[in-house]
Scaffold this active site. Structure first.
Site, PDB file in Angstrom:
ATOM      1  N   CYS A  43      46.821  45.502  21.705  1.00 49.45           N
ATOM      2  CA  CYS A  43      45.623  45.258  22.342  1.00 49.45           C
ATOM      3  C   CYS A  43      44.706  46.262  22.656  1.00 49.45           C
ATOM      4  O   CYS A  43      45.170  47.240  23.269  1.00 49.45           O
ATOM      5  CB  CYS A  43      45.932  44.424  23.541  1.00 49.45           C
ATOM      6  N   CYS A  93      44.645  46.971  26.617  1.00 49.06           N
ATOM      7  CA  CYS A  93      45.478  47.361  27.149  1.00 49.06           C
ATOM      8  C   CYS A  93      46.742  48.095  26.565  1.00 49.06           C
ATOM      9  O   CYS A  93      47.468  48.776  27.329  1.00 49.06           O
ATOM     10  CB  CYS A  93      46.146  46.410  28.370  1.00 49.06           C
ATOM     11  N   CYS A 145      45.932  38.049  25.240  1.00 48.19           N
ATOM     12  CA  CYS A 145      47.019  39.037  25.434  1.00 48.19           C
ATOM     13  C   CYS A 145      47.595  38.721  26.508  1.00 48.19           C
ATOM     14  O   CYS A 145      47.135  38.416  27.519  1.00 48.19           O
ATOM     15  CB  CYS A 145      46.382  40.469  25.404  1.00 48.19           C
ATOM     16  N   CYS A 164      46.857  41.543  29.715  1.00 47.48           N
ATOM     17  CA  CYS A 164      45.601  41.455  30.314  1.00 47.48           C
ATOM     18  C   CYS A 164      44.656  40.190  30.038  1.00 47.48           C
ATOM     19  O   CYS A 164      43.832  40.127  30.914  1.00 47.48           O
ATOM     20  CB  CYS A 164      44.796  42.657  29.812  1.00 47.48           C
ATOM     21  N   CYS A 191      44.990  33.843  13.765  1.00 42.25           N
ATOM     22  CA  CYS A 191      43.575  34.481  13.163  1.00 42.25           C
ATOM     23  C   CYS A 191      42.890  35.378  14.321  1.00 42.25           C
ATOM     24  O   CYS A 191      42.285  34.848  15.261  1.00 42.25           O
ATOM     25  CB  CYS A 191      42.701  33.233  12.981  1.00 42.25           C
TER      26      CYS A 191
END
Length: 159
Positions: free
Chosen positions: A73, A76, A122, A125, A146
């Site tokens: 991510c 984070c 995510c 976060c 995707c």
């Protein structure tokens, strides 16, 4: 009297929506204010990760990555996907048949152009990553995650 009732209904509708969004964000281990995210992320990252935007197709350099490594991510650093689960879907966005594990991402109901979809976020976060569809490789999971490239960073295995 009608105007007063309309005002009350409007206030209730806005406050319910605001609380629902706040409750959704607070369920993730890492929470920050909108101002904190805006200060830490690039404008494009903020638009995608925090405002559910979509980057232009074929614009991400992550589309071409084939070397072994981990996609994390961009907000984070949470590990999300591995190169071995990446495939060329022809859509213009990095696509994966599965996350690293089911605890690395979270799923939410969503709408895309009025159609029901499943949003991928995510799990650390709550940042918007993209969507999952049922048109991935049949020989593996049949899923296509995707994912917006701007929502991820890539860490090669040799680093």
């Amino acid at each position: 009297m009608k105007n007063y009732l309309l005002l009350i209904l409007l206030v209730l509708a806005v406050s319910c929506n605001g609380n629902a969004q706040r409750d959704q964000e607070e369920k993730y281990p890492l929470t920050k204010s909108e101002a904190e995210w805006k200060a830490e992320l690039s404008p494009q990252e903020f638009q995608v990760l925090r405002k559910k935007g979509t980057e232009p197709a074929f614009s991400s350099e992550l589309n071409d990555i084939e070397e072994p490594g981990t996609f994390v991510c961009a907000a984070c650093g949470n590990a999300l996907y591995r190169t071995e689960n990446k495939f060329d879907s022809g859509t213009g966005w990095p696509s994966f048949d599965r996350p690293i594990d089911e605890d690395s991402v979270d799923y939410r109901p969503d709408k895309i152009n009025g159609y029901s979809a499943t949003e991928v976020v995510c799990a650390n976060c709550g940042g918007h990553l993209g969507h999952v569809f049922n048109d991935g490789p049949k020989e593996t999971t049949g899923k296509r995650h995707c994912i917006n490239g701007v929502a991820m960073d890539f860490i090669p295995d040799n680093e």
